[in-house]
Motif scaffolding. Structure first.
Motif, PDB file in Angstrom:
ATOM      1  N   VAL A  10       0.781  -1.166   0.017  1.00 46.30           N
ATOM      2  CA  VAL A  10      -0.107  -0.100  -0.115  1.00 46.30           C
ATOM      3  C   VAL A  10       0.777   1.229   0.172  1.00 46.30           C
ATOM      4  O   VAL A  10       1.604   1.381   0.727  1.00 46.30           O
ATOM      5  CB  VAL A  10      -0.992   0.112   1.102  1.00 46.30           C
ATOM      6  N   LEU A  11       0.672   2.068  -0.988  1.00 45.08           N
ATOM      7  CA  LEU A  11       1.292   3.370  -1.065  1.00 45.08           C
ATOM      8  C   LEU A  11       0.383   4.549  -0.661  1.00 45.08           C
ATOM      9  O   LEU A  11      -0.662   4.601  -1.478  1.00 45.08           O
ATOM     10  CB  LEU A  11       1.690   3.546  -2.453  1.00 45.08           C
ATOM     11  N   SER A  12       0.799   5.331   0.181  1.00 48.38           N
ATOM     12  CA  SER A  12      -0.130   6.360   0.834  1.00 48.38           C
ATOM     13  C   SER A  12       0.459   7.574   0.357  1.00 48.38           C
ATOM     14  O   SER A  12       1.681   7.942   1.008  1.00 48.38           O
ATOM     15  CB  SER A  12      -0.131   6.284   2.072  1.00 48.38           C
ATOM     16  N   ILE A  13       0.105   8.538  -0.450  1.00 47.20           N
ATOM     17  CA  ILE A  13       0.626   9.822  -0.844  1.00 47.20           C
ATOM     18  C   ILE A  13      -0.481  10.839  -0.493  1.00 47.20           C
ATOM     19  O   ILE A  13      -1.584  10.834  -0.632  1.00 47.20           O
ATOM     20  CB  ILE A  13       0.706   9.803  -2.383  1.00 47.20           C
ATOM     21  N   PRO A  14       0.208  11.770   0.237  1.00 52.00           N
ATOM     22  CA  PRO A  14      -0.695  12.943   0.872  1.00 52.00           C
ATOM     23  C   PRO A  14      -1.082  13.647  -0.065  1.00 52.00           C
ATOM     24  O   PRO A  14      -0.312  13.808  -1.261  1.00 52.00           O
ATOM     25  CB  PRO A  14       0.344  13.672   1.751  1.00 52.00           C
ATOM     26  N   LEU A  15      -2.460  14.026  -0.219  1.00 52.36           N
ATOM     27  CA  LEU A  15      -2.831  14.892  -1.065  1.00 52.36           C
ATOM     28  C   LEU A  15      -2.994  16.223  -0.532  1.00 52.36           C
ATOM     29  O   LEU A  15      -3.203  16.715   0.415  1.00 52.36           O
ATOM     30  CB  LEU A  15      -4.696  14.391  -1.130  1.00 52.36           C
TER      31      LEU A  15
END
Length: 72
Positions: A10-15
Motif C-alpha cells: 500500500v502506497l499512501s501519498i498525501p494529497l
C-alpha cells in the motif's frame, strides 16, 4: 479452501489541496460513502442476505454454517 497469502503493498501519498478545496473533497467523499452504503444496503435487502445470516445465527449449529458461508 485456504487462500495463499500473497504479498500486498500500500502506497499512501498525501494529497495537497488548497484550504477551500479540502471541505469540498470531504463533502463529496462523504456523499459518495453514503450513496455506496445505501446502494449496498438495498442490494443486500433485495437479495435477502441479512435474513439468511440471521437464520444461520439462530441455528444451533451456526458455527459450521458460518464457516461454510465464508467460503462462498
Amino acid at each position: 479452501m485456504k487462500r495463499t497469502a500473497t504479498p500486498t503493498f500500500v502506497l499512501s501519498i498525501p494529497l495537497v489541496v488548497k484550504p477551500g478545496e479540502d471541505r469540498i473533497l470531504i463533502g463529496r467523499m462523504e456523499a459518495g460513502r453514503r450513496l455506496y452504503n445505501a446502494t449496498l444496503g438495498e442490494a443486500l435487502r433485495r437479495h435477502g442476505f441479512a435474513e439468511a445470516v440471521q437464520r444461520l445465527a439462530a441455528h444451533p449449529h451456526h458455527r459450521r454454517q458460518e464457516i461454510a458461508l465464508r467460503r462462498v
